[in-house]
Enzyme design. Structure first.
Site, short mmCIF file in Angstrom:
data_model
loop_
_atom_site.label_atom_id
_atom_site.label_comp_id
_atom_site.label_asym_id
_atom_site.label_seq_id
_atom_site.Cartn_x
_atom_site.Cartn_y
_atom_site.Cartn_z
N HIS A 4 -2.91 -2.72 -5.40
CA HIS A 4 -2.92 -3.10 -3.84
C HIS A 4 -5.25 -2.53 -3.66
O HIS A 4 -5.41 -1.96 -4.63
CB HIS A 4 -2.70 -1.09 -4.03
CG HIS A 4 -3.05 -0.89 -2.15
ND1 HIS A 4 -3.33 0.67 -2.03
CD2 HIS A 4 -3.51 -1.32 -1.82
CE1 HIS A 4 -4.35 0.55 -0.29
NE2 HIS A 4 -3.79 -0.46 -0.50
N ASN B 20 -2.97 6.16 -0.49
CA ASN B 20 -2.10 6.88 1.07
C ASN B 20 -1.71 7.80 0.96
O ASN B 20 -0.90 8.25 2.50
CB ASN B 20 -1.74 5.14 1.47
CG ASN B 20 -2.61 4.10 1.85
OD1 ASN B 20 -3.55 4.90 2.57
ND2 ASN B 20 -2.14 2.85 1.79
N SER C 120 1.03 -1.40 0.04
CA SER C 120 -0.08 -0.06 0.00
C SER C 120 0.52 1.82 -0.41
O SER C 120 0.13 2.31 -0.21
CB SER C 120 -0.70 0.15 1.08
OG SER C 120 -0.29 0.34 2.06
N GLU D 50 -6.55 -0.29 -6.35
CA GLU D 50 -5.41 0.54 -7.48
C GLU D 50 -3.50 0.05 -7.84
O GLU D 50 -3.60 -1.24 -8.12
CB GLU D 50 -4.66 1.39 -6.14
CG GLU D 50 -4.10 2.47 -6.24
CD GLU D 50 -4.13 3.42 -5.73
OE1 GLU D 50 -3.70 4.71 -4.64
OE2 GLU D 50 -3.41 3.16 -4.58
#
Length: 303
Positions: A158, A208, A124, A170
Site C-alpha cells: 500500500h 485507514n 488501502s 504499508e
C-alpha cells in the site's frame, strides 16, 4: 541481512494517480523497467503526460538532472494488453477500490503472468486474504500444493498519495503469503526509496483503520452543524499542526475512495462506529468527489 528483491521488470496495472506514481518511483528510484497498463487509452495518455510533468518539475527545482529525468521516463512503457506483462517479475495492481473488481483482475493476472511473478495489490482497505483466495484456480483445493503455491504470491503493498512524496509503504501479508514474497516485496519498496511499516490483514490495515473514522467523524460534525467547514479544518491545522484539515484531506484523497474504505470498515467489522456519514454518501451520489472532480467540500479550479 538484506534480501535482494530480484525484480528485473515491473508491471503496473491502473494508470490513475496512484499507478502513475508507483510507476514513477519504480523507474526513478528502483531503476526498474516498468510496463504500464490501463483499460482506458485516454487514461494512459494522461498518465504519461502527468509523469512528464512531475519529472520536469523535479528538474526545474534541481532535484534531478535532465539526464536522470529522461532515463526514468524511458524506463516506463505503455502496453495495450495484459498479455504484454507476461514476463514481469512483479505486478502492482492499482485499480479502483472494489473487491469484486480486484478479484477479477487477480484471476486474470494468475492466468496471464508467469508462475513466479509476485502479485501485489495497492488496496488501502480490502482483505489481502480474500484477494489471494481468488487467484486459486477453479477446481483446485486451496489447501492443495498448487492452491497454496498460487496464493502465496499475493501481497499487500500500500503506497500513499502522492506516491513520489510520501515516504511510507504499508506491507500486508495475507494468511497465504509466503515469507519469500514478503521479504522481496519489502526489499522492492525500500529500493523505491520508501520506509516500510507492516500491518495485519484487518479492514483498513493500520493507516485507514485510524484515518478514515477520523475523516468520517469530521464529516459528521459538519453534517450535524457542530462547526463550519472552515472551522473544522482550521482546528486541526492550527490546533494540532496538521498540514491540512480532515475535510480538505478527504477532498484530496477523493470522497468516493473515502466512502469505499469506510464501507469496507463497516461491513468488515459490523461495528456501528464505522457507519459512513450520510453527507459523505450524498456527495458521492452527486459526483462531488473532491479535487479530482472540481468540487467536494471545497471548489477547485485548476485552470
Amino acid at each position: 541481512m538484506s534480501v535482494a528483491h530480484g525484480i528485473k521488470q515491473l508491471g503496473v496495472l491502473g494508470a490513475g494517480q496512484m499507478g502513475t506514481g508507483i510507476a514513477l518511483v519504480s523507474a526513478l528510484r528502483a531503476r526498474v523497467p516498468v510496463l504500464l497498463h490501463d483499460a482506458s487509452p485516454s487514461q494512459l495518455t494522461h498518465s504519461l503526460s502527468f509523469l512528464s510533468t512531475l519529472l520536469s518539475k523535479d528538474v526545474s527545482k534541481g532535484r534531478l538532472t535532465p539526464t536522470e529525468a529522461a532515463e526514468a521516463k524511458d524506463r516506463v512503457r505503455v502496453v495495450d494488453t495484459l498479455a504484454a506483462m507476461r514476463d514481469v517479475d512483479m505486478v502492482v495492481e492499482a485499480v479502483s477500490e472494489n473487491v469484486e473488481l480486484k478479484k477479477r483482475v487477480f484471476r486474470g493476472l494468475r492466468e496471464t503472468l508467469n508462475e513466479g511473478a509476485i502479485l501485489a495489490t495497492n488496496t488501502s482497505s480490502i482483505s489481502i486474504t480474500k484477494i489471494a483466495a481468488a487467484v486459486v484456480p477453479e477446481g483446485v483445493p486451496a489447501a492443495a500444493e498448487e492452491g497454496k503455491r498460487t496464493a502465496s504470491r499475493v501481497v499487500g503493498l500500500h503506497f500513499f498519495n502522492p506516491v513520489p512524496v510520501m515516504k511510507l509503504v504499508e506491507l500486508i501479508s495475507a494468511v497465504q503469503t509466503s515469507k519469500d514474497t514478503l521479504d522481496r516485496s519489502r526489499a522492492f519498496a525500500e529500493a523505491c526509496g520508501k520506509e516500510v511499516a507492516t500491518s495485519q490483514d484487518v479492514p483498513g490495515f493500520v493507516s485507514n483503520a485510524l484515518l478514515m473514522p477520523f475523516i468520517n467523524e469530521a464529516i459528521m460534525c459538519l453534517e450535524k452543524g457542530v462547526a463550519t467547514r472552515d472551522d473544522i479544518d482550521k482546528t486541526f491545522r492550527l490546533g494540532m499542526a496538521h498540514p491540512m484539515g480532515p475535510l480538505q484531506l478527504a477532498d484530496f484523497i477523493g470522497l468516493d475512495t473515502c466512502l469505499s474504505i469506510q464501507q469496507t470498515l463497516y461491513t468488515g467489522t459490523s461495528d456501528s462506529k464505522y457507519r459512513p456519514s450520510v453527507l459523505l454518501e450524498r456527495m458521492v451520489d452527486a459526483q462531488w468527489l473532491g479535487r479530482k472532480s472540481g468540487r467536494g467540500f471545497y471548489e477547485y479550479n485548476d485552470d
